[in-house]
Design an enzyme around this catalytic site. Structure first.
Site, PDB file in Angstrom:
ATOM      1  N   LYS A 115      41.870  44.053 -28.159  1.00 37.81           N
ATOM      2  CA  LYS A 115      40.658  43.244 -28.099  1.00 37.81           C
ATOM      3  C   LYS A 115      40.749  42.334 -26.882  1.00 37.81           C
ATOM      4  CE  LYS A 115      37.429  40.766 -31.085  1.00 37.81           C
ATOM      5  NZ  LYS A 115      37.077  39.560 -30.338  1.00 37.81           N
ATOM      6  N   CYS A 158      41.989  36.051 -27.386  1.00 36.85           N
ATOM      7  CA  CYS A 158      41.886  34.731 -28.010  1.00 36.85           C
ATOM      8  C   CYS A 158      41.915  33.627 -26.957  1.00 36.85           C
ATOM      9  CB  CYS A 158      43.015  34.522 -29.014  1.00 36.85           C
ATOM     10  SG  CYS A 158      42.905  32.916 -29.859  1.00 36.85           S
ATOM     11  N   ASN A 214      31.236  43.498 -28.786  1.00 38.27           N
ATOM     12  CA  ASN A 214      31.351  42.279 -29.582  1.00 38.27           C
ATOM     13  C   ASN A 214      30.710  41.114 -28.835  1.00 38.27           C
ATOM     14  OD1 ASN A 214      34.040  40.009 -30.337  1.00 38.27           O
ATOM     15  ND2 ASN A 214      32.299  40.454 -31.635  1.00 38.27           N
ATOM     16  N   GLY A 215      30.003  40.262 -29.585  1.00 32.93           N
ATOM     17  CA  GLY A 215      29.383  39.080 -28.985  1.00 32.93           C
ATOM     18  C   GLY A 215      27.877  39.061 -29.139  1.00 32.93           C
ATOM     19  N   GLY A 230      31.036  39.084 -35.778  1.00 36.01           N
ATOM     20  CA  GLY A 230      31.963  37.983 -35.995  1.00 36.01           C
ATOM     21  C   GLY A 230      31.335  36.857 -36.782  1.00 36.01           C
TER      22      GLY A 230
END
Length: 328
Positions: A136, A97, A197-198, A221
């Protein structure tokens, strides 16, 4: 052993991936869902509000709870609490994050600059957890500190069962292009499964992501916001070689109505109206006069009035689509 290979994850997104939205995405094909991140410290202190974030629906298939923190002992204590009170399939530790509040506290992506502490956290959690533990992470903290492959290896050796890699640095936030090559380097470095991811937004990008990263699974996401069909379309693409499902504007409004109704049942009408605004802004994206529609939605404070407006909007949009179909 938890089998995640070939699965499509819905990414945990603070303020968005509550029980109602996760249920919707599960219905449309999300294989794995993860709660919004919850504070390990708040759990240990007995925060009822924090525990409210951890509620699952029957539709959710593989369920993860994401926790954050920087104290290994507190993180382990929070997991002991979770496994005594909730049914889930894995614990996910947030080390990616980029929110300043977390980073300043040494949590989230700040842990990527402190591998020894990150290692102790994973060891502590894995030691007490009866379920698999995942982490993550991001590409790195910034361009001068790109360490995802080495960091992932440390996590593996500390007890992580799999790792999810977002191909951006903390300083990039969600701007620029995700680096899939770094995810591939992570995959080459570790033996545990890797989730990419991304910038995975549709079947074509999902296909390319698998080809470039060689990851075991993918995570969706922001592309799922207002668009739960993305899971269905990606699965169709891999099964048939092409995407058959077309999403028309009126379909988006109809699903938004269903989503809002469930939100009212789950959270009460007053809270649902406030919560729905951010979601509805995504559902109406791309529809003619979307800016005016969003403005109207944001000025409605009554659930019945909002539902009536959405029903009227769906009818108008559907009629216009039918007219267009008839003249083509």
């Amino acid at each position: 052993m938890l089998d995640i290979k070939g699965k499509i994850f819905l990414a945990p997104m603070a303020g968005f991936t509550d029980k109602v939205f996760r249920r919707l995405c599960s219905r449309f094909g999300a294989d794995v869902t993860v709660t919004e991140m919850v504070s390990s410290k708040a759990l240990v202190l007995g925060s009822a509000k924090t525990k409210e974030l951890i509620s699952f629906s029957e539709e959710e298939k593989i369920r993860g709870i994401q926790i954050f923190g920087s104290d290994p002992e507190v993180m382990a204590q929070s997991v002991k609490i979770l496994q005594d009170e909730f049914e889930y399939d894995f614990i996910d530790i947030n080390m990616g994050c980029p929110v300043p509040k977390l980073v300043k506290s040494g949590e989230g992506c700040a842990l990527m600059k402190n591998p020894s502490l990150a290692s102790r956290i994973v060891e502590s959690v894995a030691k007490v957890s009866r379920k698999p533990v995942s982490v993550k992470i991001r590409k790195g903290f910034d361009e001068e500190n790109i360490n995802a492959p080495e960091f992932a290896y440390i996590l593996q050796e500390s007890g992580a069962s799999f790792v999810t890699v977002h191909g951006r640095t903390k300083t990039q936030l969600y701007s620029g292009k995700a680096d899939w090559e770094i995810i591939r380097k992570v995959k080459e470095k570790v033996k545990i499964p890797v989730v990419a991811n991304g910038d995975i937004t549709d079947f074509e990008s999902a296909k390319r992501a698998y080809e470039v990263t060689r990851a075991d699974s993918i995570m969706i996401g922001r592309a799922a916001l207002g668009n739960p069909w993305v899971f269905l379309q990606i699965k169709e693409g891999f099964e048939k070689g092409y995407v058959e499902t077309k999403v028309l504007p009126h379909m988006k409004i109809r699903v938004a109505i269903e989503f809002f109704s469930q939100l009212c049942s789950e959270k009460g009408e007053k809270m649902a109206v406030l919560e729905a605004r951010k979601h509805l802004s995504f559902f109406v994206k791309g529809i003619e006069n979307a800016a005016k529609i969003r403005d109207k939605i944001n000025r409605i404070n009554n659930a019945t009035e909002l539902l009536e407006f959405l029903e009227e909007l769906a009818a108008i949009v559907e009629k216009k689509e039918s007219f267009v179909d008839n003249i083509l």
